[in-house]
Write a protein that holds these residues in place. Structure first.
Motif, PDB file in Angstrom:
ATOM      1  N   LEU A  56      -4.334 -14.197   7.224  1.00  0.00           N
ATOM      2  CA  LEU A  56      -4.637 -13.075   6.339  1.00  0.00           C
ATOM      3  C   LEU A  56      -3.418 -12.721   5.488  1.00  0.00           C
ATOM      4  O   LEU A  56      -3.529 -12.529   4.275  1.00  0.00           O
ATOM      5  N   LEU A  57      -2.240 -12.669   6.121  1.00  0.00           N
ATOM      6  CA  LEU A  57      -1.016 -12.342   5.397  1.00  0.00           C
ATOM      7  C   LEU A  57      -0.711 -13.402   4.333  1.00  0.00           C
ATOM      8  O   LEU A  57      -0.325 -13.071   3.208  1.00  0.00           O
ATOM      9  N   LYS A  58      -0.923 -14.672   4.671  1.00  0.00           N
ATOM     10  CA  LYS A  58      -0.680 -15.749   3.695  1.00  0.00           C
ATOM     11  C   LYS A  58      -1.626 -15.627   2.505  1.00  0.00           C
ATOM     12  O   LYS A  58      -1.221 -15.829   1.352  1.00  0.00           O
ATOM     13  N   ARG A  59      -2.881 -15.288   2.775  1.00  0.00           N
ATOM     14  CA  ARG A  59      -3.847 -15.112   1.676  1.00  0.00           C
ATOM     15  C   ARG A  59      -3.457 -13.927   0.795  1.00  0.00           C
ATOM     16  O   ARG A  59      -3.541 -13.990  -0.425  1.00  0.00           O
ATOM     17  N   CYS A  67      -3.300  -4.579  -8.836  1.00  0.00           N
ATOM     18  CA  CYS A  67      -3.772  -5.468  -7.767  1.00  0.00           C
ATOM     19  C   CYS A  67      -2.590  -5.899  -6.895  1.00  0.00           C
ATOM     20  O   CYS A  67      -2.670  -5.887  -5.664  1.00  0.00           O
ATOM     21  N   ALA A  68      -1.479  -6.280  -7.537  1.00  0.00           N
ATOM     22  CA  ALA A  68      -0.286  -6.683  -6.788  1.00  0.00           C
ATOM     23  C   ALA A  68       0.210  -5.531  -5.920  1.00  0.00           C
ATOM     24  O   ALA A  68       0.567  -5.725  -4.753  1.00  0.00           O
ATOM     25  N   LEU A  69       0.197  -4.326  -6.470  1.00  0.00           N
ATOM     26  CA  LEU A  69       0.637  -3.149  -5.720  1.00  0.00           C
ATOM     27  C   LEU A  69      -0.272  -2.893  -4.514  1.00  0.00           C
ATOM     28  O   LEU A  69       0.198  -2.673  -3.391  1.00  0.00           O
ATOM     29  N   ARG A  70      -1.575  -2.957  -4.738  1.00  0.00           N
ATOM     30  CA  ARG A  70      -2.542  -2.672  -3.674  1.00  0.00           C
ATOM     31  C   ARG A  70      -2.403  -3.678  -2.520  1.00  0.00           C
ATOM     32  O   ARG A  70      -2.374  -3.293  -1.350  1.00  0.00           O
ATOM     33  N   PHE A  71      -2.299  -4.969  -2.842  1.00  0.00           N
ATOM     34  CA  PHE A  71      -2.211  -5.970  -1.780  1.00  0.00           C
ATOM     35  C   PHE A  71      -0.855  -5.944  -1.091  1.00  0.00           C
ATOM     36  O   PHE A  71      -0.750  -6.233   0.102  1.00  0.00           O
ATOM     37  N   ALA A  79       0.826  -3.149  -0.595  1.00  0.00           N
ATOM     38  CA  ALA A  79       0.716  -2.000   0.303  1.00  0.00           C
ATOM     39  C   ALA A  79      -0.101  -2.355   1.540  1.00  0.00           C
ATOM     40  O   ALA A  79       0.242  -1.957   2.661  1.00  0.00           O
ATOM     41  N   ASP A  80      -1.193  -3.119   1.351  1.00  0.00           N
ATOM     42  CA  ASP A  80      -2.002  -3.552   2.500  1.00  0.00           C
ATOM     43  C   ASP A  80      -1.202  -4.440   3.448  1.00  0.00           C
ATOM     44  O   ASP A  80      -1.319  -4.324   4.665  1.00  0.00           O
ATOM     45  N   ALA A  81      -0.401  -5.344   2.869  1.00  0.00           N
ATOM     46  CA  ALA A  81       0.313  -6.324   3.686  1.00  0.00           C
ATOM     47  C   ALA A  81       1.563  -5.748   4.339  1.00  0.00           C
ATOM     48  O   ALA A  81       1.872  -6.069   5.489  1.00  0.00           O
TER      49      ALA A  81
END
Length: 202
Positions: free
Chosen positions: A42-45, A75-79, A81-83
């Motif tokens: 998941l982190l790699k994706r 999008c870069a910011l959101r992912f 923050a998720d990661a």
């Protein structure tokens, strides 16, 4: 509809199929090893999507398409923050992209907000890399120049050059950006000799 279309053109078309495995929950009853493998995948994706989003946002900014860059940078910011979490230093490059895109789009208050967030994260991160601090100083300098605060812009750009040269060297490509932007500010101040000297340095 306009927002959806802008999002699709900016980034969503490139990552749509990649979102399916990310949005799918791991099945129950997995062993700890399988869960760890699933989390690692998941982190790699997520990192791959972040990379694609950065590339897309950068490409739009280079082409002068500031409005189109904003959804990709978000999008870069959101992912990120998720990661990595909402206070992670990994969010700073996305904040800087959003600040640059917002400045180019004429939304200086929003750009100021993104820069403040980036500055706060950097200040709260002990041992933050000089390269990232240099990027922040350059973004602050460009923002001040856009506001018309040329002396403050020169201050931040001088910090950018110092930090970049201490990391990459005085004659590095990374340092040349600071010289170039500083020359542009001196040009706006009608200090042609200083501007031409800096352009020659670039």
């Amino acid at each position: 509809v306009d927002h959806q279309k802008a999002d699709w053109v900016s980034i969503h078309e490139r990552i749509c199929q990649l979102l399916i495995p990310i949005r799918t929950f791991l099945p129950c009853g997995l062993s700890e090893k399988e869960r760890n493998q699933g989390t690692e995948q998941l982190l790699k994706r997520q990192e791959y999507i972040i990379h694609l989003a950065y590339q897309a946002a950068r490409r739009f900014l280079w082409d002068g398409k500031h409005h189109e860059a904003i959804p990709a940078a978000r999008c870069a910011l959101r992912f990120n923050a998720d990661a990595y979490g909402s206070d992670s230093v990994q969010l700073v490059p996305a904040y800087l992209l959003l600040a640059e895109a917002s400045t180019g789009a004429g939304d200086l208050p929003r750009a100021s907000t993104y820069l403040s967030r980036a500055q706060w994260v950097v200040l709260r991160t002990p041992g933050c890399s000089a390269a990232l601090q240099a990027d922040l100083q350059q973004s602050l300098g460009l923002f001040c120049a856009a506001e018309g605060n040329l002396e403050q812009a020169l201050y931040h750009l001088a910090n950018n050059i110092y930090l970049a040269s201490s990391t990459f060297g005085l004659k590095s490509l990374e340092t040349s950006g600071g010289y170039f932007h500083m020359a542009n500010v001196f040009l706006r101040q009608n200090k042609m000799d200083v501007a031409n000297s800096l352009y020659a340095e670039v």
